[in-house]
Scaffold this active site. Structure first.
Site, mmCIF file in Angstrom:
data_model
loop_
_atom_site.group_PDB
_atom_site.id
_atom_site.type_symbol
_atom_site.label_atom_id
_atom_site.label_comp_id
_atom_site.label_asym_id
_atom_site.label_seq_id
_atom_site.Cartn_x
_atom_site.Cartn_y
_atom_site.Cartn_z
ATOM 1 N N TYR A 171 -19.590 7.874 -0.441
ATOM 2 C CA TYR A 171 -20.108 7.985 -1.809
ATOM 3 C C TYR A 171 -18.973 8.278 -2.792
ATOM 4 C CZ TYR A 171 -24.421 8.033 -4.544
ATOM 5 O OH TYR A 171 -25.450 7.696 -5.392
ATOM 6 N N GLY A 172 -17.838 7.620 -2.574
ATOM 7 C CA GLY A 172 -16.736 7.679 -3.535
ATOM 8 C C GLY A 172 -16.965 6.620 -4.601
ATOM 9 N N ASN A 173 -15.887 6.095 -5.169
ATOM 10 C CA ASN A 173 -16.004 5.085 -6.226
ATOM 11 C C ASN A 173 -16.828 3.884 -5.754
ATOM 12 O OD1 ASN A 173 -14.780 2.307 -7.139
ATOM 13 N ND2 ASN A 173 -14.513 3.656 -8.888
ATOM 14 N N LYS B 190 0.849 -1.193 0.000
ATOM 15 C CA LYS B 190 0.000 0.000 0.000
ATOM 16 C C LYS B 190 0.878 1.234 0.000
ATOM 17 C CE LYS B 190 -4.476 0.797 0.155
ATOM 18 N NZ LYS B 190 -5.556 -0.119 -0.248
#
Ligand code: GLU
Length: 424
Positions: free
Chosen positions: A227-229, A114
């Site tokens: 409410y992103g991708n 990451k």
């Protein structure tokens, strides 16, 4: 157990501490070899970088970033890059560990890693974001590569950012090397179906979970935090693929609730116009905290870590929790939810559709031939089904909650690879 006490993560709420604790619990249940256990508690390598970036006002600003290569026993390190003001090395370590379990539970030939940069992308111009993205690749490029470590998008990073990074890396190499990064735009070797892959994989899991529980999912209610991708596509696909009614959604500025259901296109248009779902005219306001406790059939935590904790888990009423975020549930909450009969689809299974299609993207990049979208969907569905079933079976076999079951499946595979390689 741990021989590295002085380096243990310190603060009480710390995702890496959570990740280590989850591993420790699974290791105890499966009686994992103590050397394998200790090796898996830590990243195998990490890089801390300092990045000077020329801002639009002519001044140079210094940013800090990280790349963690957690474990590559099963294949090259794989995992996204986050841009977030609250990023820390321990968050990136935790996410690197979860990527290791994610690629393993999906049985794809990759390890885990990451990256992160401490920054507030919402307050930066496109030019500043481009210069920051390129500066990051100049500093970490040496440890990246299609056979070493392959980044991808994550929180607040986009296909455009992947394109700048792929370009910078290619310039450093002296030849195009688009396979160094996934989640790219289609015109630069991206894969069809990567855009909604995270949500789509989660939706396939919800369908399988409902089947296991004997629930007819059509017409049932859902609430989505974030409410992103992942969250926005979950809204679309819960309606389109499962016929569900999405009654509440939220983002970092607040949420909206309408018991008759929210229409995806309208909510998305409102967010595009105002920057948030909050204030959407056809719904009432709901806080992020209240959304998590709504009496719905399926709850999709799709934002950040540690939102379902020992403090609120008792009040969560959803029958199924589909974790599209990484690390949304703490170990205390897991125990409470399990006792209350809530079916949790754990993050590194539920949101693994993203990395699975990233792997498809790598495969297509390497042979220079690209699949149709329905081919991607078919292959993704098959991978998700197989992984879901392995996790469900392991949880039943060991009499543990699904997250522990998923850990057992994932750890067994990584440990086998490490053993065969002679690492312990
Ligand atoms: N950032 C995504 C995740 O957490 C995708 C990673 C990838 O595609 O490599 O799974």
């Amino acid at each position: 157990m741990s021989q590295r006490k002085e380096n243990e993560p310190q603060s009480a709420i710390n995702p890496f501490k959570t990740a280590q604790r989850q591993l420790d619990e699974a290791a105890a249940v499966m009686e994992l070899d103590s050397a394998a256990h200790e090796l898996l508690r830590w990243p195998s390598r990490e890089l801390h970088v300092t990045l000077p970036v020329k801002m639009d006002n002519g001044k140079t600003k210094i940013f800090h970033g990280f790349r963690v290569q957690y474990n590559d026993a099963r294949g090259p390190n794989k995992g996204g890059i986050r841009f977030h003001p609250d990023e820390t090395i321990d968050t990136v370590r935790a996410l690197g560990a979860w990527m290791t379990w994610k690629t393993s539970v999906m049985d794809i030939p990759l390890g885990g890693g990451k990256g992160g940069i401490i920054c507030d992308p919402k307050s930066m111009s496109a030019g500043e974001l481009e210069r920051l993205s390129r500066a990051y690749i100049r500093q970490v490029g040496g440890i990246l590569g299609p056979k070493k470590d392959i980044p991808a998008p994550d929180v607040y990073t986009t296909p455009q950012i992947m394109a700048w990074m792929a370009d910078e890396y290619s310039m450093m190499q002296g030849n195009n090397e688009f396979g160094v990064i996934t989640g790219k735009p289609l015109a630069l070797g991206g894969s069809a179906g990567r855009g909604d892959a995270t949500a789509r994989g989660g939706i396939y899991c919800v369908r399988d979970a409902a089947d296991e529980l004997g629930i007819d999912i059509k017409g049932k209610t859902a609430a989505i935090q974030g409410y992103g991708n992942a969250g926005s596509f979950a809204h679309k696909l819960a309606v389109e693929l499962l016929g569900m009614k999405v009654v509440a959604v939220s983002d970092s500025k607040g949420g909206i609730y309408n018991p008759d259901g929210l229409w995806y296109e309208n909510v998305l248009a409102h967010k595009a116009q105002t920057g948030s779902v909050a204030g959407f005219p056809e719904a009432e306001y709901i806080s992020n905290e209240a959304l998590l406790e709504l009496d719905v059939d399926v709850l999709f935590p799709s934002a950040l870590e540690e939102v379902i904790t020992g403090n609120n888990a008792q009040r969560v009423k959803a029958k199924i929790i589909a974790e599209l975020a990484n690390g949304p549930t703490t170990p205390e909450a897991d125990d409470i939810l399990y006792k209350n009969g809530c079916y949790v689809i754990p993050d590194f299974l539920c949101n693994a559709g993203g990395v699975t299609v990233s792997w498809f993207e790598m495969v297509q990049n390497s042979y220079g031939y690209y699949w149709e979208e329905d081919e991607v969907h078919k292959r993704l569905e098959k991978k998700m089904k197989t992984a879901f079933s392995a996790v469900h079976k392991a949880s039943r076999k060991y009499g543990v909650h699904n997250r522990l079951g998923a850990y057992i499946v994932a750890i067994e595979r990584v440990a086998e690879a490490m053993k065969l390689r002679g690492w312990y």
